[in-house]
Enzyme design. Structure first.
Site, PDB file in Angstrom:
ATOM      1  N   ILE A  66       0.849  -1.200   0.000  1.00  0.00           N
ATOM      2  CA  ILE A  66       0.000   0.000   0.000  1.00  0.00           C
ATOM      3  C   ILE A  66       0.881   1.245   0.000  1.00  0.00           C
ATOM      4  O   ILE A  66       1.991   1.230   0.515  1.00  0.00           O
ATOM      5  CB  ILE A  66      -1.016   0.061   1.170  1.00  0.00           C
ATOM      6  CG1 ILE A  66      -0.450   0.675   2.442  1.00  0.00           C
ATOM      7  CG2 ILE A  66      -1.577  -1.303   1.488  1.00  0.00           C
ATOM      8  CD1 ILE A  66      -1.546   0.896   3.475  1.00  0.00           C
ATOM      9  N   ASP A  68      -0.273   5.756  -0.645  1.00  0.00           N
ATOM     10  CA  ASP A  68      -1.114   6.865  -0.157  1.00  0.00           C
ATOM     11  C   ASP A  68      -2.526   6.482   0.303  1.00  0.00           C
ATOM     12  O   ASP A  68      -3.229   5.752  -0.408  1.00  0.00           O
ATOM     13  CB  ASP A  68      -1.347   7.888  -1.277  1.00  0.00           C
ATOM     14  CG  ASP A  68      -0.119   8.178  -2.092  1.00  0.00           C
ATOM     15  OD1 ASP A  68       0.968   7.731  -1.730  1.00  0.00           O
ATOM     16  OD2 ASP A  68      -0.272   8.860  -3.124  1.00  0.00           O
ATOM     17  N   GLN A  84      -3.783   3.508  -2.080  1.00  0.00           N
ATOM     18  CA  GLN A  84      -3.061   2.995  -3.239  1.00  0.00           C
ATOM     19  C   GLN A  84      -2.596   1.584  -2.887  1.00  0.00           C
ATOM     20  O   GLN A  84      -1.982   1.372  -1.830  1.00  0.00           O
ATOM     21  CB  GLN A  84      -1.863   3.899  -3.543  1.00  0.00           C
ATOM     22  CG  GLN A  84      -2.251   5.304  -3.969  1.00  0.00           C
ATOM     23  CD  GLN A  84      -2.682   5.342  -5.418  1.00  0.00           C
ATOM     24  OE1 GLN A  84      -1.869   5.356  -6.309  1.00  0.00           O
ATOM     25  NE2 GLN A  84      -3.992   5.347  -5.667  1.00  0.00           N
TER      26      GLN A  84
HETATM   27  C1  FRU Z   1       2.474   9.811  -3.944  1.00  0.00           C
HETATM   28  C2  FRU Z   1       2.175   9.313  -5.348  1.00  0.00           C
HETATM   29  C3  FRU Z   1       1.068  10.111  -6.006  1.00  0.00           C
HETATM   30  C4  FRU Z   1       0.497   9.151  -6.992  1.00  0.00           C
HETATM   31  C5  FRU Z   1       0.610   7.846  -6.267  1.00  0.00           C
HETATM   32  C6  FRU Z   1       0.881   6.659  -7.149  1.00  0.00           C
HETATM   33  O1  FRU Z   1       3.076   8.838  -3.156  1.00  0.00           O
HETATM   34  O2  FRU Z   1       3.344   9.345  -6.146  1.00  0.00           O
HETATM   35  O3  FRU Z   1       1.493  11.331  -6.576  1.00  0.00           O
HETATM   36  O4  FRU Z   1      -0.819   9.438  -7.334  1.00  0.00           O
HETATM   37  O5  FRU Z   1       1.671   7.991  -5.340  1.00  0.00           O
HETATM   38  O6  FRU Z   1       0.825   5.468  -6.411  1.00  0.00           O
END
Ligand code: FRU
Length: 488
Positions: A66, A68, A84
């Site tokens: 994981i 963000d 994420q």
């Molecule tokens: C921040 C980031 C965001 C992007 C995401 C991709 O950690 O780089 O800018 O949307 O992670 O996983």
């Protein structure tokens, strides 16, 4: 007569079916991919959860990678946090949105992955970070599809359990100018009848920026101008929200997350001083995201990276939910939610304990790597004082959480930054959370340090107090064992 009936039926349909019916039926191929992703995460869960160093009261995925936190939202008596997520492995890739749900912000459940990349489409290379808003009672996610970076919508018609990507995606298909460094991570809010979006970017030769967009319906977006331009090259994951009369802007500039409290007038923002949100650095605290809870509190989670191994397929977790307030002096107040007290178990309580210099001050009764500690300490004349947590008596070593009274620095292991008592403060209050391999330190409800610690064996579970130079008085020291947040 027939024409009149048709007209009435048509009008009725226009009023009730606001979104295309086809959005409500998930295409077959997508459903199959969703099931694959769900099965992959489930298959790895048992192994991941067997890791003795995997935190138990911090949000993690059931297994695998994981980063963000995304789109935290309160809807229909439930809190949702997305993140994420790689459902297929413990490294960054196949970026999807994982999902957890809670009724009280304390106890949580894992839900199946919410959004995944679709081969051949505008988000084939990843469903990147974004937010969630409620539009006319319909939960709506706004995220970045890659590559190229474009902004997209997905809606849920079943209480956030499944998500339909909008037929008109991408809703922002291209950049408003050519000289941009990055174009992602929408953060959306409502003012009057309009929606506004802050988008993370950078202007080549000028610095990190947040681009401001406006929309009446979340589907057609008009670019306005840069909301703010500043340091660095590119800002990721902006958060922008009111705090009393002022507004706070938080950005993730590929290093320490920084915030500023400033003036927002006529859709232009004038920042105040920039401050570091957490001295744990990019590995300890990155890409935070926030929401308003049912009481109107502003609550934030950040991404803490690392953890797992070849045997234990997981990596990354989220901080505890942190309540953000206006502290005065252009600072944010940052404190763990009080309802986390529900996780407390057995406790130890000490009053007026003297820490002698140059001596071990081990708390014999306390042993654990899943603890909450509140220490109220009067800074006397000692040069440095604090606690060593996850302390091994055998190795005479632990993780040092230290206030350097001479140089006015606060540190946890190697992570450190400036700290001093403000006018009116007489005591240093350290609020510390230890959860197996993560430590969060909150000092006087405004300064945070989040770090990872991976002790080599389980002798590292003690607490030792220290004071260098001269003695220090600990007014009160409260320690509790902590339980898990996961509901079966
Ligand atoms: C921040 C980031 C965001 C992007 C995401 C991709 O950690 O780089 O800018 O949307 O992670 O996983």
């Amino acid at each position: 007569m027939r024409i009149v009936i048709l007209l009435v039926v048509n009008l009725f349909m226009i009023n009730t079916i606001t979104w295309p019916q086809s959005e409500r039926n998930m295409p077959q191929k997508y459903e199959k991919l969703m099931n694959q992703a769900k099965a992959a995460a489930q298959a790895a869960a048992k192994k991941a959860q067997a890791d003795p160093l995997r935190p138990v009261y911090h949000l993690t995925a059931a297994a695998n990678w994981i980063n963000d936190p995304n789109g935290p939202i309160f809807f229909n008596n439930e809190y949702h946090v997305f993140f994420q997520h790689n459902p297929y492995g413990p490294d960054w890739g196949n970026i999807s949105w994982g999902h957890v749900v809670s009724r009280d912000l304390v106890y949580w459940k894992h839900l199946p992955v919410a959004l995944i990349p679709e081969p051949g489409s505008y988000d084939k290379d990843g469903v990147f970070s974004g937010c969630c808003v409620i539009q006319n009672d319909i939960p709506t996610i706004i995220y970045t599809g890659v590559y190229p970076e474009v902004q997209c919508l997905a809606r849920s018609y079943d209480n956030l359990r499944t998500w339909q990507k909008h037929n008109g995606n991408p809703v922002i298909p291209q950049r408003p100018r050519d000289d941009l460094e990055g174009f992602r991570d929408p953060f959306v809010w409502q003012e009057g009848n309009s929606w506004y979006m802050a988008l993370g970017s950078g202007i080549k030769g000028q610095g990190g920026t947040v681009l401001l967009y406006k929309s009446a319906d979340l589907e057609k977006w008009q670019y306005l101008h840069p909301l703010c331009v500043g340091f660095g090259k590119n800002w990721e994951c902006p958060n922008f929200f009111p705090l009393g009369e002022k507004w706070a802007l938080i950005v993730s500039p590929h290093g320490d997350v920084q915030y500023t409290i400033g003036e927002y007038r006529d859709y232009h923002f004038t920042p105040g001083e920039w401050r570091i949100m957490d001295y744990g650095g990019r590995e300890g605290f990155y890409a935070p995201n926030c929401m308003l809870d049912r009481q109107g509190r502003r609550i934030m989670w950040g991404w803490i990276s690392g953890g797992g191994s070849a045997d234990y397929p997981w990596n990354g977790l989220l901080t505890l939910p942190r309540a953000l307030t206006f502290h005065g002096n252009d600072r944010l107040g940052i404190a763990p939610l009080p309802e986390l007290q529900q996780l407390r178990g057995r406790g130890w309580h000490y009053k007026n304990r003297i820490i002698k210099p140059d001596a071990a001050n081990i708390l014999d009764e306390v042993n654990g790597n899943c603890l909450e500690i509140i220490a109220e300490i009067e800074p006397g004349n000692a040069e440095q004082f604090g606690l060593e947590v996850l302390y091994s008596e055998e190795k005479q070593r632990g993780t040092r959480i230290c206030f350097d009274n001479q140089n006015l620095r606060l540190s946890a292991a190697e992570a450190e930054g400036s700290f001093q008592l403000l006018p009116g403060e007489t005591m240093l209050t350290l609020h510390i959370f230890i959860d197996k391999s993560v430590i969060e330190v909150y000092a006087n409800e405004r300064t945070c340090i989040t770090i990872r610690v991976f002790p080599e064996n389980d002798t590292y579970q003690g607490i030792n107090l220290f004071s260098d130079g001269s003695q220090t008085q600990v007014r009160s020291l409260d320690i509790w064992e902590m339980g898990t947040i996961w509901k079966k």
